[in-house]
Design an enzyme around this catalytic site. Sequence first.
Site: not given
Length: 578
Positions: A68, A130-131, A180, A492
């Site tokens: 993502e 969940f999630q 959803k 760096m």
Amino acid sequence: MTTATQFDRQQTEILADREPKSGSKLLLESIAAQGVDLIFGYPGGAIMPVYDELPNYPQLRHILCRHEQGCGMAAIGYARATGKVGTAFATSGPGATNLVTAIADAYLDSVPVVFVTGQVPTNLMGTDAFQEVDIIGITMPIVKHSYIVRDPADLPGMIAEAYFIAAEGRPGPVLIDIPKDVQNALTTQRHKWRPYPKQKPEMGQSAELEKAEALMRDAKKPLFYIGGGVAQGDGVAELRELVERTQIPGVSTLKGLGALPSDHPNYLGMLGMHGLKAANFAVQECDLLIVVGARFDDRATGKLDTFAPDAKVIHMDIDVAEINKLRRVNVGLDGSLKKNLAALDPFDGGAAPNISEWTELCYGRRTEHEWDYAGAQAKASPGVYAPKLLHDLSRRADDSAIFTCDVGQHQMWVAQHCYFDEPKDHITSGGLGTMGFGLPAGLGAKLGAPERTVITVSGDGSIMMNIQELATLNRYGIPLKIVLLDNSVLGMVRQWQEVFFDKNYSETNLDDNPDFALVAKAFQIDAFTVNTADEMDAGIDRLLKTDGPVLMHVKIDPNENVWPLVPPGRSNADMMER
């Protein structure tokens, strides 16, 4: 940031529609209506209804990135290469949180992207389902605006407003979180939203313009300080015309590169921590600093109270909050940079005052401090001197080439040594400094501008952060050209450890890197390695002539540093050299 009350909407009209449509269908239909043709995304449970509907919209080309974060950064690259609003999809929970770095990157660099995330059903929100994460709360400080969809009938108006907000004024990211059950819900209604009101003035007050013109007429040592806002405000042509009329020299920030072409006779180079000596000295000695679309970032200014110490300041910016935020100014011109630049006529159409003594000093220093590529390469021989490689590559690439890059030493070398004719030629992570940005941004830029050569310059530390996007290149045959500068260290950080931490090289050794050419080939990407200076020319030729995606793996000296360097907390006049 615009306050939430400025976005409040009343449902002034409800439109009936004979055909019931789901929230998912309305979402995609509304996005297509905004002219979107490309979406970067990754599916998951909470956004599955949208993906179930997606095949019915062939005009919306979907690119499946492999993370993502890659989706978000590809959308940023697309937006910056095209000037359009980018679009990225992700699911709830970890899908949404994986977008957070890209959202922050877009926010700090003022890039217009609409991020759409799935969310758990409304009856489960707030239950630690969940999630489930509160992505609205998580991202509140790093978005221009955000929405959570409660009614599918709001989607057409909401989507139109979201794309407008992302692009108007000072651009930035907008987040839409859609549960959803709202994606699945059917409705025959469409809530009509009031037109979004303009919040920004079109140009500064005429009295302020007159004050700015008076300062420009009186200045003996004027200087333009050019930032990324010039390109984002579509003011490049107007800036160049004003420079031509006034013959005032200019310097740029990292994001301002290309606003004046790199070889423009009035251009002195990038200023700041790794800026060019001619640019930094000019800033420190000018008596008038004309700031155009820049924000006095600490990497550009060094110790702020020593920055341009003797200069009066004209500050032009679309965002009035930036004016007087870090530096008190003599004249502030908010609103459209394009219109303000066009309106400035300090000499009333006549000849500009003679500032030849100042310009001769500035341009003499530019010549004095020109890079000696041949000499530096001879010292580095038989190894590859990265600045010469990038200089030669930039000169041999076609004029329309776009460079995207990650963050680190290679980023500064690109800024110092590559040539840019337009701001869209250079795409990098400026404000956030995101390692892993270059590869996904490059593929997004190439998909947005397929007619242009796109070259990603990365480091061995950065490329590992989103190396999975090589699979995206392969799947879609995206002909991105990758230059991987491999010094087997976090370059760096190692440089700072050498200079400021008594050579305590803590956790920067990467000498167990894989063979990156073999890694690329495992993803079915053409790849080869350049080890010596004698192989450079042939390597550049092969990179530029390869039709498909290709990776040039270049081994460089781990002890090579980026110079000049302004130590943190010091004046830009205190530049360290090799």
